[in-house]
Design an enzyme around this catalytic site. Structure first.
Site, PDB file in Angstrom:
ATOM      1  N   PHE A   1      60.996  85.935  37.110  1.00 40.66           N
ATOM      2  CA  PHE A   1      60.144  86.923  36.292  1.00 40.66           C
ATOM      3  C   PHE A   1      58.632  86.522  36.520  1.00 40.66           C
ATOM      4  CE2 PHE A   1      63.845  86.485  33.574  1.00 40.66           C
ATOM      5  CZ  PHE A   1      64.232  87.678  33.209  1.00 40.66           C
TER       6      PHE A   1
ATOM      7  N   SER B   1      60.207  96.328  40.821  1.00 45.13           N
ATOM      8  CA  SER B   1      59.384  97.522  40.061  1.00 45.13           C
ATOM      9  C   SER B   1      59.805  98.663  40.698  1.00 45.13           C
ATOM     10  CB  SER B   1      58.217  97.098  39.628  1.00 45.13           C
ATOM     11  OG  SER B   1      57.467  98.304  39.076  1.00 45.13           O
TER      12      SER B   1
ATOM     13  N   TYR C   1      49.111  95.337  42.886  1.00 47.27           N
ATOM     14  CA  TYR C   1      50.239  94.893  42.266  1.00 47.27           C
ATOM     15  C   TYR C   1      51.720  95.659  42.810  1.00 47.27           C
ATOM     16  CZ  TYR C   1      53.851  95.119  38.880  1.00 47.27           C
ATOM     17  OH  TYR C   1      55.342  95.439  38.293  1.00 47.27           O
TER      18      TYR C   1
ATOM     19  N   LYS D   1      54.701  93.592  44.876  1.00 49.63           N
ATOM     20  CA  LYS D   1      56.189  93.770  44.805  1.00 49.63           C
ATOM     21  C   LYS D   1      56.852  94.117  46.138  1.00 49.63           C
ATOM     22  CE  LYS D   1      56.236  92.511  40.275  1.00 49.63           C
ATOM     23  NZ  LYS D   1      57.070  91.459  40.110  1.00 49.63           N
TER      24      LYS D   1
ATOM     25  N   TYR E   1      62.597  97.547  37.818  1.00 49.58           N
ATOM     26  CA  TYR E   1      62.481  98.143  36.619  1.00 49.58           C
ATOM     27  C   TYR E   1      61.691  99.528  36.548  1.00 49.58           C
ATOM     28  CZ  TYR E   1      62.697  92.992  35.545  1.00 49.58           C
ATOM     29  OH  TYR E   1      62.980  91.663  35.815  1.00 49.58           O
ATOM     30  N   PHE E   2      61.947 100.264  35.563  1.00 50.17           N
ATOM     31  CA  PHE E   2      61.286 101.341  35.091  1.00 50.17           C
ATOM     32  C   PHE E   2      60.273 101.204  34.034  1.00 50.17           C
ATOM     33  CE2 PHE E   2      62.492 104.865  38.403  1.00 50.17           C
ATOM     34  CZ  PHE E   2      63.320 104.187  38.851  1.00 50.17           C
TER      35      PHE E   2
END
Lengths: 338, 338
Positions: free
Chosen positions: A81, A125, A149, A153, A177-178
């Site tokens: 994470f 993401s 950012y 990712k 992830y949404f």
């Protein structure tokens, strides 16, 4: 029994995942530099679960600290994470983002490799879809980045794909992830952002609790049912359970898979405001503001791959999301600092 | 007087650039981990120029070593050559490539920033054009990666672009090299690859000098004038002078520019073999082998931006390239180890 290592384990999604892992019988080892999180979150997870967590303070960019961690503890898999996540900030201090997110992940993987730990769940993401041309968005949609950012990712996804191509005995899931929202229904753990929230739900909660005057709704002339932007909000407990399922998938499978974690349903900003007000019986003053550059009108997931591969789907409702958010915020108006 | 810091200063392109910088009156500081280079190259540059170089052994991933370097020496600009560059190897050990190239560059830039040094010439590559759809290739062509080496160069370009967007007082040039060949005409410095050469010219030279049996020509059925792949070979001394010009450009300009360093002319594999044989009057036995996956038919630069912006263009001829390559190889059959 081996531990599941959670980098960034004390963060918003990390702490909720730690709780679900403990509830599922796993042993949890957290490694967090607490740059944007609190050890109190892990203490509350221990209280909620009645089980203990090993919490180590450290930075994933610190190779020696990681080596020590893998030497001291038996680790069977890593849920990664740790990372910086504020889009606006990333445009201001991009080197810091690339250092923490990209270089940090490379260092983590190098140490995992050294210690023969080759199972990794990575926090990706939906930002990797860039300005998605159509919804719902399947995992096969083209990828691009619109800010550092998102670029970080996307780079990590490429790096992990190359790693598995070179060493097929790794098992990696890229969980895209949404929009995570909500909190554990105990109201004991939740999202505790530093400073002005970047995301809608903590902003709504802080307005409701009186910490902020009013919500700014950025644009009401998008091509959506009420003109405000539509996103795929997903309850953080659903999201956390998706990580447990991804881990169980990796216990049986090698290779790399990108998997959307979303509900497949989009709600607008005003849908969220209204639901929050109605469910919690509290006013959320808002004003319409200009569109923000880079925002897109509609984004929601095609969620069927997660169901097929992981046997997972979101179960919480919109009412759960807004109700649990408020339970956390109203009981902890200053987050873990209160 | 300040130094120009050359990371990877002892390498093939680094050493030739060091010589051109010394000849142009600059003071040179080399920082090299010698993973794929020899300090002998720098000693020979000192002999050729009659000037001295400060050579520090160190790795760009070592933040403390970089800090020490910037503390110990006055540095006005950095030419960043350090990096791994073998395509095939990059597919085998991608983490090592991302660590050295990407994480190393982020660390270098973070330390530069800390010390207020914001002028950077970066060794990019035409590999960022991926499978280019048309030739000549302008700097505005779409970018993509076909292997981890290329991906690492592309990532660094993105990171440096984001850096300049955040801090516009940086001055950065991304020099996209086409196919560097040749050697200084003294025959004292040249390309000295570890193991089996990845590139055509050192392979030809090693066949000519008897270190290898014969050259494999990968594919003779491409849509080119003789069926073999066409590339934009550029003499390393031209390339080195391009770096001096880029440095002078940065003395007057901020912002970021990507600039091709190529000749704009393509030669086929067989063109190179024939020229080498004729100019040097030596046989180069070869055999036709199957195409290599990922190889494209034709690649050459649109070189006008370098001329417009830097006042630079390639001046050496094909005969110079093959003649100088052979002068170096025949005088140093075992490279710097001999």
């Amino acid at each position: 029994m081996s531990h599941i290592l959670l980098t960034g384990g004390a963060g918003y999604i990390g702490s909720h995942t730690a709780l679900e892992l403990l509830n599922a019988g796993y042993k949890v080892l957290s490694f967090d530099n607490f740059s944007n999180s609190s050890d109190a979150a892990l203490q509350r997870v221990e209280q909620l679960s009645g089980k203990s967590i090993i919490s180590i303070t450290g930075d994933i960019r610190d190779e020696q600290a990681l080596r020590q961690l893998f030497t001291d503890y038996s680790i069977s898999a890593v849920i990664h994470f740790a990372g910086l996540k504020a889009v606006g900030e990333s445009t201001q201090i991009p080197l810091h983002y690339y250092d923490n997110n990209v270089a940090g992940t490379v260092t983590l993987c190098r140490v995992m490799r050294e210690f023969g730990v080759k199972k990794l769940v990575f926090s990706s993401s939906a930002t990797v879809y860039g300005d998605a041309k159509q919804v719902p968005i399947p995992e096969t949609a083209p990828r691009s980045a619109t800010n550092p950012y998102g670029q970080s990712k996307l780079m990590i996804e490429h790096i992990l794909e190359d790693l598995v191509r070179a060493e097929p005995d790794w098992g990696i899931t890229l969980l895209r992830y949404f929009n995570p929202v909500g909190a554990h229904d105990s109201g004991r753990i939740g999202e505790d952002p530093n400073g002005i929230p970047n995301n809608l739900m903590p902003f709504i909660s802080q307005v409701a609790v009186g910490k902020r005057d009013k919500l700014s709704v950025f644009g009401n002339d998008y091509a959506t049912h009420d003109g405000t932007g539509v996103r795929d909000y997903i309850h953080v407990v659903d999201l956390a359970r998706g990580h447990v399922k991804a881990l169980q998938y990796l216990e049986k499978n090698q290779g790399i898979e990108a998997i959307n974690l979303g509900t497949g349903t989009g709600y607008s900003v005003l849908d969220m405001v209204k639901a929050f007000s109605q469910v919690n019986d509290i006013a959320v003053p808002y004003q319409i503001a200009p569109r923000r550059p880079g925002d897109i009108a509609i984004c929601f997931a095609e969620p069927t791959k997660a169901k097929m591969l992981l046997g997972w789907q979101a179960e919480k409702t919109l009412d759960d999301m807004v109700g649990d958010s408020w339970r956390w915020q109203s009981a902890n108006p200053n987050g873990y600092k209160g």
